[in-house]
Scaffold this motif. Structure first.
Motif, PDB file in Angstrom:
ATOM      1  N   LYS A   6     -31.325  22.032  44.939  1.00  0.00           N
ATOM      2  CA  LYS A   6     -30.537  20.915  44.432  1.00  0.00           C
ATOM      3  C   LYS A   6     -30.921  20.617  42.985  1.00  0.00           C
ATOM      4  CE  LYS A   6     -30.024  18.800  49.006  1.00  0.00           C
ATOM      5  NZ  LYS A   6     -30.282  17.611  49.846  1.00  0.00           N
ATOM      6  N   LEU A   7     -30.100  21.088  42.073  1.00  0.00           N
ATOM      7  CA  LEU A   7     -30.342  20.887  40.646  1.00  0.00           C
ATOM      8  C   LEU A   7     -29.216  20.112  39.978  1.00  0.00           C
ATOM      9  CD1 LEU A   7     -31.674  24.477  39.813  1.00  0.00           C
ATOM     10  CD2 LEU A   7     -33.032  22.390  40.055  1.00  0.00           C
ATOM     11  N   GLY A   8     -28.297  19.578  40.776  1.00  0.00           N
ATOM     12  CA  GLY A   8     -27.189  18.839  40.208  1.00  0.00           C
ATOM     13  C   GLY A   8     -26.125  19.712  39.575  1.00  0.00           C
ATOM     14  N   LEU A   9     -26.064  20.980  39.983  1.00  0.00           N
ATOM     15  CA  LEU A   9     -25.096  21.925  39.431  1.00  0.00           C
ATOM     16  C   LEU A   9     -24.309  22.580  40.559  1.00  0.00           C
ATOM     17  CD1 LEU A   9     -27.451  23.753  36.882  1.00  0.00           C
ATOM     18  CD2 LEU A   9     -25.724  22.024  36.318  1.00  0.00           C
ATOM     19  N   PRO A  10     -23.061  23.003  40.286  1.00  0.00           N
ATOM     20  CA  PRO A  10     -22.303  23.725  41.309  1.00  0.00           C
ATOM     21  C   PRO A  10     -23.018  25.018  41.697  1.00  0.00           C
ATOM     22  CG  PRO A  10     -20.886  23.043  39.494  1.00  0.00           C
ATOM     23  CD  PRO A  10     -22.278  22.789  39.041  1.00  0.00           C
ATOM     24  N   ALA A  11     -22.826  25.434  42.944  1.00  0.00           N
ATOM     25  CA  ALA A  11     -23.498  26.639  43.434  1.00  0.00           C
ATOM     26  C   ALA A  11     -23.132  27.861  42.603  1.00  0.00           C
ATOM     27  CB  ALA A  11     -23.147  26.870  44.901  1.00  0.00           C
ATOM     28  N   SER A  12     -21.871  27.949  42.172  1.00  0.00           N
ATOM     29  CA  SER A  12     -21.455  29.108  41.377  1.00  0.00           C
ATOM     30  C   SER A  12     -22.174  29.145  40.037  1.00  0.00           C
ATOM     31  CB  SER A  12     -19.940  29.083  41.158  1.00  0.00           C
ATOM     32  OG  SER A  12     -19.556  27.901  40.468  1.00  0.00           O
ATOM     33  N   TRP A  13     -22.414  27.978  39.439  1.00  0.00           N
ATOM     34  CA  TRP A  13     -23.172  27.915  38.192  1.00  0.00           C
ATOM     35  C   TRP A  13     -24.604  28.386  38.423  1.00  0.00           C
ATOM     36  CZ3 TRP A  13     -22.038  23.232  34.537  1.00  0.00           C
ATOM     37  CH2 TRP A  13     -20.654  23.142  34.313  1.00  0.00           C
ATOM     38  N   LYS A  14     -25.206  27.888  39.512  1.00  0.00           N
ATOM     39  CA  LYS A  14     -26.598  28.259  39.784  1.00  0.00           C
ATOM     40  C   LYS A  14     -26.717  29.765  40.039  1.00  0.00           C
ATOM     41  CE  LYS A  14     -26.926  24.922  42.888  1.00  0.00           C
ATOM     42  NZ  LYS A  14     -27.458  24.005  43.935  1.00  0.00           N
ATOM     43  N   ARG A  15     -25.745  30.322  40.736  1.00  0.00           N
ATOM     44  CA  ARG A  15     -25.775  31.764  40.972  1.00  0.00           C
ATOM     45  C   ARG A  15     -25.645  32.533  39.657  1.00  0.00           C
ATOM     46  NH1 ARG A  15     -25.453  34.692  45.497  1.00  0.00           N
ATOM     47  NH2 ARG A  15     -24.939  32.852  46.731  1.00  0.00           N
ATOM     48  N   GLY A  16     -24.768  32.068  38.775  1.00  0.00           N
ATOM     49  CA  GLY A  16     -24.601  32.728  37.487  1.00  0.00           C
ATOM     50  C   GLY A  16     -25.841  32.613  36.609  1.00  0.00           C
ATOM     51  N   ILE A  17     -26.451  31.434  36.605  1.00  0.00           N
ATOM     52  CA  ILE A  17     -27.691  31.247  35.843  1.00  0.00           C
ATOM     53  C   ILE A  17     -28.779  32.166  36.400  1.00  0.00           C
ATOM     54  CG2 ILE A  17     -29.561  29.610  35.347  1.00  0.00           C
ATOM     55  CD1 ILE A  17     -27.373  27.400  35.338  1.00  0.00           C
ATOM     56  N   GLY A  18     -28.870  32.217  37.727  1.00  0.00           N
ATOM     57  CA  GLY A  18     -29.857  33.094  38.344  1.00  0.00           C
ATOM     58  C   GLY A  18     -29.647  34.544  37.971  1.00  0.00           C
ATOM     59  N   ARG A  19     -28.385  34.985  37.929  1.00  0.00           N
ATOM     60  CA  ARG A  19     -28.078  36.375  37.576  1.00  0.00           C
ATOM     61  C   ARG A  19     -28.525  36.687  36.147  1.00  0.00           C
ATOM     62  NH1 ARG A  19     -22.843  36.075  37.747  1.00  0.00           N
ATOM     63  NH2 ARG A  19     -22.848  36.193  40.023  1.00  0.00           N
ATOM     64  N   ARG A  20     -28.299  35.742  35.243  1.00  0.00           N
ATOM     65  CA  ARG A  20     -28.698  35.963  33.849  1.00  0.00           C
ATOM     66  C   ARG A  20     -30.218  36.010  33.710  1.00  0.00           C
ATOM     67  NH1 ARG A  20     -24.758  35.489  30.011  1.00  0.00           N
ATOM     68  NH2 ARG A  20     -26.287  34.973  28.418  1.00  0.00           N
ATOM     69  N   ILE A  21     -30.903  35.145  34.437  1.00  0.00           N
ATOM     70  CA  ILE A  21     -32.375  35.155  34.375  1.00  0.00           C
ATOM     71  C   ILE A  21     -32.918  36.445  34.972  1.00  0.00           C
ATOM     72  CG2 ILE A  21     -34.465  33.997  35.165  1.00  0.00           C
ATOM     73  CD1 ILE A  21     -32.926  31.358  35.053  1.00  0.00           C
ATOM     74  N   ASP A  22     -32.319  36.894  36.087  1.00  0.00           N
ATOM     75  CA  ASP A  22     -32.744  38.157  36.698  1.00  0.00           C
ATOM     76  C   ASP A  22     -32.648  39.320  35.711  1.00  0.00           C
ATOM     77  OD1 ASP A  22     -33.270  37.064  39.209  1.00  0.00           O
ATOM     78  OD2 ASP A  22     -31.247  37.442  39.960  1.00  0.00           O
ATOM     79  N   GLY A  23     -31.643  39.274  34.837  1.00  0.00           N
ATOM     80  CA  GLY A  23     -31.433  40.368  33.906  1.00  0.00           C
ATOM     81  C   GLY A  23     -32.239  40.264  32.624  1.00  0.00           C
ATOM     82  N   TRP A  24     -32.825  39.083  32.386  1.00  0.00           N
ATOM     83  CA  TRP A  24     -33.514  38.861  31.104  1.00  0.00           C
ATOM     84  C   TRP A  24     -35.023  38.671  31.244  1.00  0.00           C
ATOM     85  CZ3 TRP A  24     -35.377  33.692  30.231  1.00  0.00           C
ATOM     86  CH2 TRP A  24     -36.054  33.549  29.007  1.00  0.00           C
TER      87      TRP A  24
END
Length: 406
Positions: A139-157
């Motif tokens: 629970k970060l106050g963000l939509p699940a799709s946003w959190k998944r996208g942020i996670g994907r970018r962090i995984d790649g960087w």
């Protein structure tokens, strides 16, 4: 190993504490010390302070407003606790002539990367999971799709900040090579071990005695949303419609408050037993259980509870997404993710076939006895240390990507 190593191990979590990430850090550090290495764990201000360790634990100053024990990021952690941890890490590295930094999980890597700006020490990153699949559960106050996208970018960087990456499963290793562009030579699989001797006592339990008044289905772990507890409750309710002798035993350090209403609505609250306990309580409860369940549907790493179940010789029922090391019908039972009726049917199927269940449990224990020891985890980890430090001594770059750049 060519020589003992001096390691600063970053634990951006409560430590010690009986859940996946802290357990891997604790057992890995213990095994490394047993083999003659010097390990300094650098961690938060809280955890199980009563558990002795054979290595020094360096803590940040007490933060009275932060006592969270459950997993997952918070803004307070990222903006206050983790910067404090980076400062502590810099101090430990300088004062103890550290060879390299071993950073666990993503927050540990963030801390190590911040500290390394001043120390220039090589980093080994221990990847327990992928954020693309895990971050949406928090629970970060963000939509699940946003959190998944942020996670994907962090995984790649973020993993590219380390000289070498240790992955707990082949799935994580393959993902980081393919999508983060890491060289296969700089990503190694080092699986968890398990305390098989500790769980041997469970083999002498009461689970298959004919006079047992109830059939006990055990879950051991925290009750965070990503563990699939709601799915488990729905499946257990379905099984209870067919059998009146079922008991669901939750061995946990978490509170059940978030699930009380659902359990009552399903009519199963009186069929649920909450056992507040940690690692030391597990053999007793496992010895009384007839079936162990793992209702998590997404897990890029390996749930430590799964290895614990297997070490205790328990038949294991798991959703497919987290069924690491399980061969369906041979050493465990797998159900398609989110298939609640299928999970309920599998509970009934295994409880009605004690001979099959016992065979599954025996094969599961044999597998972890052969392949899952913390000593082997330490040996494989030392091989990574040697490779990283040899590359540093030879003046070669660390974690190059497949194209040759950082």
């Amino acid at each position: 190993m060519s020589r003992p190593y001096r390691i600063a191990m970053v634990a951006a979590c409560p430590f010690p504490y009986p859940r996946g990430t802290p357990v891997r850090i604790l057992r890995m550090a213990e095994a490394l010390v047993a083999r003659g290495n010097e390990v300094h764990v650098v961690t938060y201000h809280h955890g199980d302070m009563n558990e002795p360790t054979p290595f020094p634990v360096h803590r940040i100053a007490d933060v009275k407003t932060y006592r969270k024990l459950s997993p997952g990021p918070t803004y307070q952690k990222l903006l206050l606790i983790d910067p404090m941890l980076a400062r502590k890490l810099r101090t430990v590295v300088r004062e103890h002539d550290i060879d390299l930094i071993h950073a666990h999980h993503y927050e540990g890597l963030l801390v190590a990367a911040a500290a390394r700006r001043a120390t220039k020490h090589p980093i080994v990153y221990d990847a327990h999971t992928l954020l693309e699949s895990e971050l949406p559960f928090y629970k970060l106050g963000l939509p699940a799709s946003w959190k998944r996208g942020i996670g994907r970018r962090i995984d790649g960087w973020l993993p590219r900040k380390a000289e070498h990456v240790i992955a707990v499963t082949d799935r994580i290793r393959s993902h980081l090579v393919r999508y983060a562009g890491l060289s296969p030579d700089h990503v190694s699989k080092v699986q968890n071990g398990v305390e098989s001797a500790h769980f041997a006592a469970a083999m002498n339990g009461t689970r298959w005695r004919d006079d047992s008044a109830e059939r006990r289905v055990v879950y051991a772990g925290n009750l965070s949303a990503y563990q699939g507890i709601e799915l488990l409750l729905h499946a257990f309710a379905g099984a209870c419609k067919q059998r009146r002798d079922l008991k669901l035993v939750l061995v946990t350090g978490s509170r059940f408050d978030a699930y009380q209403e659902l359990a009552r609505a399903l009519g199963i609250r009186d069929r649920i037993e909450i056992v507040q306990g940690g690692f030391e309580r597990l053999p007793e409860e496992f010895g009384r259980a007839h079936l162990a369940v793992n209702p998590r549907t997404e897990c890029d790493g390996i749930p430590q509870k799964l290895l614990n179940y297997m070490a205790a010789g328990l038949p294991v029922l798991s959703f497919a997404g987290s069924a690491k090391n399980i061969d369906h019908g041979r050493n465990g039972w797998i159900v398609k993710d989110h298939d609640i009726p299928g999970f309920a049917t599998a509970i009934l199927h295994l409880l009605a076939r004690p001979k099959l269940a016992a065979e599954l449990g025996a094969r599961a224990r044999a597998l972890v006895l052969e392949k899952s020891t913390w000593e082997q985890t330490a040996i494989n980890t030392e091989a990574v240390y040697e490779k990283v430090l040899a590359a540093r001594a030879g003046g070669t770059a660390g974690n190059r990507n497949a194209g040759g750049g950082r």
